[in-house]
Design an enzyme around this catalytic site. Sequence first.
Site, short mmCIF file in Angstrom:
data_model
loop_
_atom_site.label_atom_id
_atom_site.label_comp_id
_atom_site.label_asym_id
_atom_site.label_seq_id
_atom_site.Cartn_x
_atom_site.Cartn_y
_atom_site.Cartn_z
N THR A 177 0.82 -1.21 0.00
CA THR A 177 0.00 0.00 0.00
C THR A 177 0.86 1.27 0.00
O THR A 177 2.01 1.24 0.45
CB THR A 177 -0.90 -0.02 1.26
N ASP A 178 0.27 2.37 -0.45
CA ASP A 178 0.97 3.66 -0.38
C ASP A 178 1.05 4.16 1.06
O ASP A 178 1.83 5.08 1.35
CB ASP A 178 0.30 4.71 -1.28
N GLU A 179 0.25 3.55 1.95
CA GLU A 179 0.21 4.06 3.33
C GLU A 179 1.55 3.87 4.07
O GLU A 179 1.78 4.50 5.09
CB GLU A 179 -0.93 3.39 4.12
N TYR A 225 -1.66 -0.59 11.00
CA TYR A 225 -1.80 -1.27 9.70
C TYR A 225 -0.61 -0.94 8.80
O TYR A 225 0.07 -1.83 8.28
CB TYR A 225 -3.11 -0.84 9.02
N LYS A 254 2.42 -3.32 7.29
CA LYS A 254 2.67 -3.50 5.86
C LYS A 254 4.10 -3.06 5.51
O LYS A 254 4.78 -3.68 4.69
CB LYS A 254 1.66 -2.70 5.03
#
Length: 351
Positions: free
Chosen positions: A147-149, A172, A176
């Site tokens: 993810t970009d997060e 989260y 990741k």
Amino acid sequence: MNNLFFKDHKKALITGGAGFIGGALIRRLLKDTELKIFNLDKLGYASDLKNIENLIKSDNISRDKYEFIKFNLCEDKKIHDLINKIKPDLIFHLAAESHVDRSIEGPEVFINSNINGTFNLLEATRLYWEGLPEKKQKKFRFHHISTDEVFGSLSTKGFFTENSNYAPRSPYSASKAASDHLVNAWHHTYGLPVILTNCSNNFGPFQYPEKLIPLAIRMALRGLPIPMYANGQNVRDWLFVEDHIDALILAASLAKPGSNYCVGGFGERTNISVLLSICSILDEMRPRKNPYKNLIQSVSDRPGHDKRYAIDSSLIQKELGWTPNYKFEDALKITVDWYLRNSEWSKEKFA
Ligand code: NAD
């Protein structure tokens, strides 16, 4: 997209294939390629297998092309035996706990699934891959879907790129980020041929109705308040799930081992503008006495809420020729229409 992409591959293991993106990937691979698909999933609260089963029936897809394996990557150490039995040519690793709010309420399962689960899978894959003949080793790919997060939060300017520093801020995204680091380490240390893609927020059919877009549709259709964090000014870069699947297929088939690509739709929107768009589509498709936007209600902000995500996808566009096919507004209409026609599906999820 067609089967030219996987002419050297026969068997693909997809982890998290009972989830939203994994399901979309499996449906596409079953329709458009000759790959035999092994879907490994623990079957968590967000899982759904019916979407794949229904496609197999409606499109008369041979049963021999698909196998589901119920398996928890973090609890079961038998993953090595399983991989040796399947003998995949390709792994797409999507299994993860994926909802930020849940990670704030209960981070442990995120650490277990997203970090330990990835570690277990990587180690088993490494041992399997090291035992393959050289020709097979060269063709093998382990594609990690992230993810970009992991890059944290942007101010009003700038974009995330493949060179952005990691700065995760929620349990989260931290889990990741850790999994991304493990995947990169297994490439640099052991030579495992990995591909890593970091994608922006996805939306589309079959997304569990706790994420912004399907949750808003679900609440609106029930005439209940549509929750919006704070003043709705947080920005996300939205991508239709089918465009993400195109990127995954291109990257898994064409990218060099060790490649990393950022995938986003240049579809930046504030949360409030997304909610207003959903409401105006619903006003057209399922009119009610009062406009749906009257249901939007501000709620207290998510702790540590990242302000803005935006992705510069020019590398994958330039190197692999990927480009999103769907405009945000068109894809949103397709999505709202799907949830209108499949309201039973959402209801069942909360039964
Ligand atoms: P999802 O929650 O819909 O599906 C995840 C699936 O993984 C579920 O079926 C779950 O049962 C399975 N799973 C979780 N832990 C497992 C474990 N320990 N063992 C076996 N299976 C397990 O999530 P999604 O939205 O489809 O996301 C898939 C992947 O894509 C995730 O890795 C996520 O981080 C990543 N991603 C998601 C988005 C998005 O907007 N949804 C964007 C970028 C990247």
